[in-house]
Design a protein around this motif. Structure first.
Motif, PDB file in Angstrom:
ATOM      1  N   ASP A   3     114.163 -31.193  11.043  1.00 20.41           N
ATOM      2  CA  ASP A   3     114.335 -31.885  12.388  1.00 20.41           C
ATOM      3  C   ASP A   3     115.673 -31.462  13.174  1.00 20.41           C
ATOM      4  OD1 ASP A   3     116.136 -33.645  11.221  1.00 20.41           O
ATOM      5  OD2 ASP A   3     114.951 -35.264  11.143  1.00 20.41           O
ATOM      6  N   LYS A   4     115.956 -31.879  14.392  1.00 21.97           N
ATOM      7  CA  LYS A   4     117.116 -31.489  14.833  1.00 21.97           C
ATOM      8  C   LYS A   4     118.361 -31.635  14.322  1.00 21.97           C
ATOM      9  CE  LYS A   4     118.809 -31.977  19.748  1.00 21.97           C
ATOM     10  NZ  LYS A   4     118.966 -32.994  20.611  1.00 21.97           N
ATOM     11  N   LEU A  16     115.362 -24.812  18.955  1.00 21.42           N
ATOM     12  CA  LEU A  16     114.325 -25.638  19.935  1.00 21.42           C
ATOM     13  C   LEU A  16     113.075 -25.894  19.225  1.00 21.42           C
ATOM     14  CD1 LEU A  16     114.413 -23.417  23.282  1.00 21.42           C
ATOM     15  CD2 LEU A  16     115.178 -25.547  22.973  1.00 21.42           C
ATOM     16  N   PHE A  17     112.216 -26.884  19.418  1.00 17.52           N
ATOM     17  CA  PHE A  17     110.987 -27.224  18.577  1.00 17.52           C
ATOM     18  C   PHE A  17     109.913 -27.098  19.152  1.00 17.52           C
ATOM     19  CE2 PHE A  17     114.669 -29.275  16.680  1.00 17.52           C
ATOM     20  CZ  PHE A  17     114.413 -29.087  15.316  1.00 17.52           C
ATOM     21  N   ASP A  34     107.089 -23.172  15.405  1.00 16.31           N
ATOM     22  CA  ASP A  34     107.656 -24.715  14.953  1.00 16.31           C
ATOM     23  C   ASP A  34     109.071 -24.961  15.341  1.00 16.31           C
ATOM     24  OD1 ASP A  34     105.116 -25.122  13.998  1.00 16.31           O
ATOM     25  OD2 ASP A  34     105.662 -24.431  11.829  1.00 16.31           O
ATOM     26  N   ILE A  35     109.871 -24.018  14.930  1.00 17.44           N
ATOM     27  CA  ILE A  35     111.310 -24.242  15.201  1.00 17.44           C
ATOM     28  C   ILE A  35     111.759 -22.817  15.559  1.00 17.44           C
ATOM     29  CG2 ILE A  35     113.502 -24.180  14.092  1.00 17.44           C
ATOM     30  CD1 ILE A  35     111.969 -25.793  11.752  1.00 17.44           C
ATOM     31  N   LEU A  36     112.667 -22.722  16.885  1.00 20.25           N
ATOM     32  CA  LEU A  36     112.901 -21.523  17.499  1.00 20.25           C
ATOM     33  C   LEU A  36     114.524 -21.450  17.341  1.00 20.25           C
ATOM     34  CD1 LEU A  36     112.383 -18.706  18.629  1.00 20.25           C
ATOM     35  CD2 LEU A  36     112.332 -19.891  20.798  1.00 20.25           C
ATOM     36  N   ALA A  37     115.194 -20.728  16.474  1.00 17.43           N
ATOM     37  CA  ALA A  37     116.719 -20.895  16.423  1.00 17.43           C
ATOM     38  C   ALA A  37     117.305 -19.555  17.118  1.00 17.43           C
ATOM     39  CB  ALA A  37     117.021 -20.876  15.046  1.00 17.43           C
ATOM     40  N   GLY A  77     106.970 -22.545  10.655  1.00 27.21           N
ATOM     41  CA  GLY A  77     108.204 -22.269  10.127  1.00 27.21           C
ATOM     42  C   GLY A  77     109.394 -21.920  11.171  1.00 27.21           C
ATOM     43  N   LEU A  78     110.294 -21.120  10.581  1.00 24.11           N
ATOM     44  CA  LEU A  78     111.397 -20.845  11.575  1.00 24.11           C
ATOM     45  C   LEU A  78     111.456 -19.555  12.099  1.00 24.11           C
ATOM     46  CD1 LEU A  78     114.446 -21.493  12.432  1.00 24.11           C
ATOM     47  CD2 LEU A  78     115.118 -20.258  10.227  1.00 24.11           C
TER      48      LEU A  78
END
Ligand code: FAD
Length: 300
Positions: A3-4, A16-17, A34-37, A77-78
């Motif tokens: 999570d954050k 961002l989620f 799901d998760i954008l980094a 995932g990421l």
């Protein structure tokens, strides 16, 4: 699941989620990550990859998302988007660019510093990392001709530098892709040229591109690789598939090798149209087209 809070310790990283990837892809299709980094530095990139490895979360790395169809179910995932790692440095005849630097920017900087050899890339809308990954090329030039070395991260998280003789390139493929490496940065070796001549050449190539390609619509560039001895666009025309539309995606009327998102198309439309065109070309010429574009993610 991360999570954050899990990312708070990593500096120079935005996260961002449940973020829609259609906001980032050139085709304007794609479900949510799901998760954008967005790492801004190499250390932020290595740290976020380490975290994902520790948590056994799958990782997908994207550059400028210009050669992709992300399916409508998105990516679990990421997802790491490298657009913020975009520094470009010049030293003599060498340009060093981080993976997320746009090729167009690199070619503009080369021109401004009277360096020739990168003109071929002046209209390719990808990033340096994506271009090395698939040995991007146009108008007789390609990445393999100008790359001197690149810095990579392997699956175990080790950083290393590969020199040109340690890299293998083919038509729209590379050992980076085969060995599942992530490009962090690349060095390009250019030669001295006349800035006015370089500018004229770039203008000529961009005019040619604009006259032949449907740049006014979302697309992923050429959908198919060029089959030996043929042109994909011509085979598609001869198969009568130019202009064929499925949902909101159409085989471009301007260039049959492109598929354009003309009316809120989806990845499902793209995939169905690709399958349709492959079948039509096979039936008319006996040649099986191979997609150049990468289709990733999950169906809805
Ligand atoms: P992405 O689309 O983000 O990713 C493509 C693949 O590369 C993915 O599998 C991704 O995982 C991988 N990848 C991205 N970055 C990295 C990295 N740092 N490390 C490891 N893997 C990575 N291509 C040409 O070759 N010639 C052309 O003339 C051309 N014209 C185009 C015109 C248009 C209008 C469009 C939309 C596209 C065109 N393309 C062309 C396709 C595209 O721009 C290139 O293939 C570009 O090199 C892709 O880079 P990208 O950063 O957008 O990669």
């Amino acid at each position: 699941m991360l999570d954050k809070k899990s990312f708070e310790k990593i500096v120079d990283l935005e996260v961002l989620f449940d973020e829609q990837l259609s906001h980032y892809t050139f085709t304007k299709v794609g479900g949510a990550a799901d998760i954008l980094a967005f790492p801004h530095t190499t250390s932020a990139l290595t740290e976020v990859l380490d975290l994902a490895r520790k948590e056994s979360i799958p990782v997908t790395v994207l550059g400028n998302a210009s050669n992709l169809i992300v399916r409508d179910g998105g990516i679990r995932g990421l997802v790491v988007l490298l657009e913020k790692m975009n520094a470009i440095r010049i030293a003599g005849y060498t340009i060093e660019a981080q993976a997320g630097a746009p090729l167009i920017e690199v070619s503009n900087i080369a021109q401004a510093h009277a360096l020739t050899g990168f003109e071929f890339a002046c209209g390719i809308p990808g990033s340096v990392g994506g271009a090395v990954f698939m040995n991007a090329g146009a108008y007789g030039g390609e990445i393999s001709q100008v790359i001197a070395s690149c810095k990579v991260i392997d699956q175990a998280g080790n950083l290393s530098v590969l020199t040109r003789d340690q890299l293998v390139f083919g038509y729209r493929k590379s050992s980076i892709r085969d060995n599942h490496l992530i490009v962090v940065s690349a060095k390009f070796e250019l030669t001295s040229g006349d800035p006015r001549q370089i500018k004229n050449e770039m203008q000529k190539l961009n005019d040619l591109r604009a006259s032949k390609q449907p740049l006014e619509y979302p697309s992923c560039g050429s959908v198919f690789k060029r089959p030996a001895g043929h042109f994909a666009g011509q085979l598609i025309q001869e198969a009568g598939a130019q202009g064929h539309r499925i949902g909101g995606v159409e085989v471009s009327q301007k260039h049959a090798g492109f598929m354009v998102n003309v009316n809120h198309g989806s990845a499902k439309d793209y995939e169905a149209l690709i399958a349709y065109v492959i079948e039509a070309v096979e039936a008319s010429s006996g040649i099986t087209l191979e997609p150049e574009v990468r289709v990733i993610g999950e169906s809805e």
